[in-house]
Design an enzyme around this catalytic site. Structure first.
Site, PDB file in Angstrom:
ATOM      1  N   TYR A  70      21.243  38.529  22.867  1.00  0.00           N
ATOM      2  CA  TYR A  70      20.891  40.026  23.383  1.00  0.00           C
ATOM      3  C   TYR A  70      20.937  39.871  20.947  1.00  0.00           C
ATOM      4  O   TYR A  70      21.534  38.855  20.882  1.00  0.00           O
ATOM      5  CB  TYR A  70      21.105  41.158  23.328  1.00  0.00           C
ATOM      6  CG  TYR A  70      22.094  41.584  22.047  1.00  0.00           C
ATOM      7  CD1 TYR A  70      23.286  41.610  22.608  1.00  0.00           C
ATOM      8  CD2 TYR A  70      21.582  42.775  20.834  1.00  0.00           C
ATOM      9  CE1 TYR A  70      24.225  42.530  21.242  1.00  0.00           C
ATOM     10  CE2 TYR A  70      22.097  43.390  20.189  1.00  0.00           C
ATOM     11  CZ  TYR A  70      24.623  42.838  20.569  1.00  0.00           C
ATOM     12  OH  TYR A  70      25.188  43.472  19.347  1.00  0.00           O
ATOM     13  N   ARG A 125      20.316  31.652  15.790  1.00  0.00           N
ATOM     14  CA  ARG A 125      22.293  32.520  16.472  1.00  0.00           C
ATOM     15  C   ARG A 125      21.964  32.494  18.170  1.00  0.00           C
ATOM     16  O   ARG A 125      22.521  32.674  19.011  1.00  0.00           O
ATOM     17  CB  ARG A 125      22.311  33.516  15.690  1.00  0.00           C
ATOM     18  CG  ARG A 125      23.800  34.344  16.097  1.00  0.00           C
ATOM     19  CD  ARG A 125      23.764  35.403  15.411  1.00  0.00           C
ATOM     20  NE  ARG A 125      23.236  36.404  15.529  1.00  0.00           N
ATOM     21  CZ  ARG A 125      23.137  37.812  15.029  1.00  0.00           C
ATOM     22  NH1 ARG A 125      24.124  37.601  14.173  1.00  0.00           N
ATOM     23  NH2 ARG A 125      22.336  38.783  14.817  1.00  0.00           N
ATOM     24  N   LYS A 144      27.018  36.320  21.010  1.00  0.00           N
ATOM     25  CA  LYS A 144      25.930  37.725  20.546  1.00  0.00           C
ATOM     26  C   LYS A 144      26.306  38.482  21.896  1.00  0.00           C
ATOM     27  O   LYS A 144      24.513  38.089  22.441  1.00  0.00           O
ATOM     28  CB  LYS A 144      24.811  38.197  19.488  1.00  0.00           C
ATOM     29  CG  LYS A 144      24.572  39.417  19.583  1.00  0.00           C
ATOM     30  CD  LYS A 144      23.270  39.707  17.752  1.00  0.00           C
ATOM     31  CE  LYS A 144      23.522  40.405  17.477  1.00  0.00           C
ATOM     32  NZ  LYS A 144      23.896  41.560  16.645  1.00  0.00           N
ATOM     33  N   GLU A 195      35.653  42.442  11.436  1.00  0.00           N
ATOM     34  CA  GLU A 195      34.512  42.735  10.991  1.00  0.00           C
ATOM     35  C   GLU A 195      34.020  43.504  11.707  1.00  0.00           C
ATOM     36  O   GLU A 195      35.102  44.469  12.004  1.00  0.00           O
ATOM     37  CB  GLU A 195      33.370  41.548  11.496  1.00  0.00           C
ATOM     38  CG  GLU A 195      33.493  41.480  13.346  1.00  0.00           C
ATOM     39  CD  GLU A 195      32.374  41.355  13.622  1.00  0.00           C
ATOM     40  OE1 GLU A 195      31.307  40.350  13.547  1.00  0.00           O
ATOM     41  OE2 GLU A 195      32.663  40.234  14.999  1.00  0.00           O
ATOM     42  N   LEU A 218      31.058  37.804  14.998  1.00  0.00           N
ATOM     43  CA  LEU A 218      29.735  37.483  14.722  1.00  0.00           C
ATOM     44  C   LEU A 218      28.943  36.502  14.149  1.00  0.00           C
ATOM     45  O   LEU A 218      29.772  37.534  12.450  1.00  0.00           O
ATOM     46  CB  LEU A 218      28.959  38.299  15.287  1.00  0.00           C
ATOM     47  CG  LEU A 218      27.548  37.924  15.343  1.00  0.00           C
ATOM     48  CD1 LEU A 218      27.701  37.237  16.916  1.00  0.00           C
ATOM     49  CD2 LEU A 218      26.718  39.174  15.489  1.00  0.00           C
TER      50      LEU A 218
HETATM   51  N1  PDD Z   1      24.767  44.188  14.892  1.00  0.00           N
HETATM   52  N2  PDD Z   1      28.753  41.711  13.727  1.00  0.00           N
HETATM   53  C1  PDD Z   1      29.051  42.510  14.819  1.00  0.00           C
HETATM   54  C2  PDD Z   1      29.888  42.704  15.879  1.00  0.00           C
HETATM   55  C3  PDD Z   1      27.671  43.223  15.344  1.00  0.00           C
HETATM   56  O1  PDD Z   1      27.427  43.493  16.503  1.00  0.00           O
HETATM   57  C4  PDD Z   1      26.089  42.813  13.784  1.00  0.00           C
HETATM   58  C5  PDD Z   1      24.966  43.127  14.721  1.00  0.00           C
HETATM   59  C6  PDD Z   1      27.091  42.026  13.313  1.00  0.00           C
HETATM   60  C7  PDD Z   1      25.745  41.514  11.964  1.00  0.00           C
HETATM   61  O2  PDD Z   1      24.841  40.420  12.584  1.00  0.00           O
HETATM   62  P1  PDD Z   1      23.892  41.207  12.073  1.00  0.00           P
HETATM   63  O3  PDD Z   1      23.553  40.937  10.295  1.00  0.00           O
HETATM   64  O4  PDD Z   1      22.378  39.982  12.100  1.00  0.00           O
HETATM   65  O5  PDD Z   1      22.678  41.946  12.785  1.00  0.00           O
HETATM   66  C8  PDD Z   1      27.868  41.467  12.542  1.00  0.00           C
HETATM   67  C9  PDD Z   1      23.615  44.418  15.845  1.00  0.00           C
HETATM   68  C10 PDD Z   1      22.681  44.962  14.390  1.00  0.00           C
HETATM   69  C11 PDD Z   1      22.842  45.566  16.620  1.00  0.00           C
HETATM   70  O6  PDD Z   1      24.529  45.252  18.050  1.00  0.00           O
HETATM   71  O7  PDD Z   1      23.004  46.410  17.290  1.00  0.00           O
END
Ligand code: PDD
Length: 288
Positions: A36, A55, A150, A182, A206
């Protein structure tokens, strides 16, 4: 009359969320065999869509699933979801699962039609969090070894994020073998002696689109910023801690496991990065 953010897309059809349904044998449902993205949209404009589609391709490659749509089709789908949901500010959720097989079989069989799903979600108001900062807790990273994908198989993240919720905190920061990786649903950056530090990318975390943007914005602004392992003690003594994600943008963590971070208020480098980030939003995602 439809509810706000109610129009979603499933396998070629738009409809109200409550009217859409899936076969129970969908492998996304049975195995979490799906990936996703969450793409932010400001005033009807997609914010840095290419970084999300790049990504997404990485995630699809990681689970050996062909991309069902070309980049221009994704962009068209996104534009359609945005238009049908009021063309304002929102987050668009995109999910691709491997589709439904004829039974439950762990092994991947070729030829299944993937399930493509997209919906709009409201963006939460973060102004209080920006003013006061947020609390975070720490926990052992109990996730699998391919966190660079993801995947919708998020049970560990769900449990870890819920621990934060129960503690009245915004996020859980994840430590594995004594190192920060993270958050349960965010990237984490810290500030020590005026330098911004973040864990190197690996299969354990991620690649964050927001983190990458923060790096580009700060580098262009002349801030010292680098990837390096962050041991737990360094995290606990950081002058500033930030969490970053597409829906939260960059938020200052002002308390960690109940102890103040720095002086317990959003720090000066966070204020600078937030300024750069908000300006970037106004510029339609351009880094100037
Ligand atoms: N989550 N690390 C993890 C485990 C995440 O789930 C996310 C984002 C990020 C940051 O990625 P980005 O900056 O591309 O949003 C890092 C999304 C927002 C979610 O699961 O809802």
């Amino acid at each position: 009359m439809t509810e706000p953010f109610d129009i979603a897309f499933l396998n070629g059809r738009f409809g109200a969320l409550s009217s859409l349904s899936l076969p129970v044998l969908d492998r996304g449902f049975l195995f979490g065999d799906a990936v996703y993205e969450v793409v932010p949209v400001y005033d009807g404009r997609v914010f840095r869509g290419d970084s999300h589609f790049d990504r997404l391709q990485h995630s699809l490659d990681g689970i050996r699933l062909d991309n069902p749509l070309r980049r221009e089709d994704w962009n068209e789908l996104l534009a359609n979801v945005i238009q049908r949901n009021g063309a304002g500010s929102m987050a668009v959720y995109l999910q691709i699962s491997r589709g439904a097989g004829s039974g439950r079989d762990h092994r991947i069989k070729p030829g299944l039609a993937p399930t493509v799903f997209a919906m709009a979600m409201p963006l939460a108001d973060r102004s209080a969090a920006r003013k006061k900062g947020v609390a975070a807790i720490t926990a052992d990273d109990i996730r699998w070894a391919r966190c660079d994908i993801k995947s919708t198989a998020l049970l560990a993240n769900v449990l870890l994020a819920s621990d934060a919720g129960r503690a009245g905190a915004e996020e859980t920061l994840l430590l594995r073998n004594g190192l920060l990786h993270e958050g349960a649903s965010s990237s984490v950056l810290i500030v020590t002696n005026g330098s911004v530090r973040m864990p190197p990318y690996s299969h354990r975390l991620l690649p964050g689109t927001t983190r990458d943007l923060v790096v580009a914005l700060l580098a262009a602004d002349g801030t010292d910023i680098c990837e390096q392992d962050i041991p737990e003690q360094e995290l606990r003594h950081a002058d500033e801690i930030w969490i970053a994600s597409a829906t939260r943008e960059v938020l200052p963590v002002t308390s960690l496991d109940g102890k103040a971070v720095g002086d317990g208020r959003p720090g000066p480098l966070w204020r600078r990065v937030n300024e750069l980030y908000q300006r970037c939003k106004e510029n339609g995602g351009e880094i100037r």
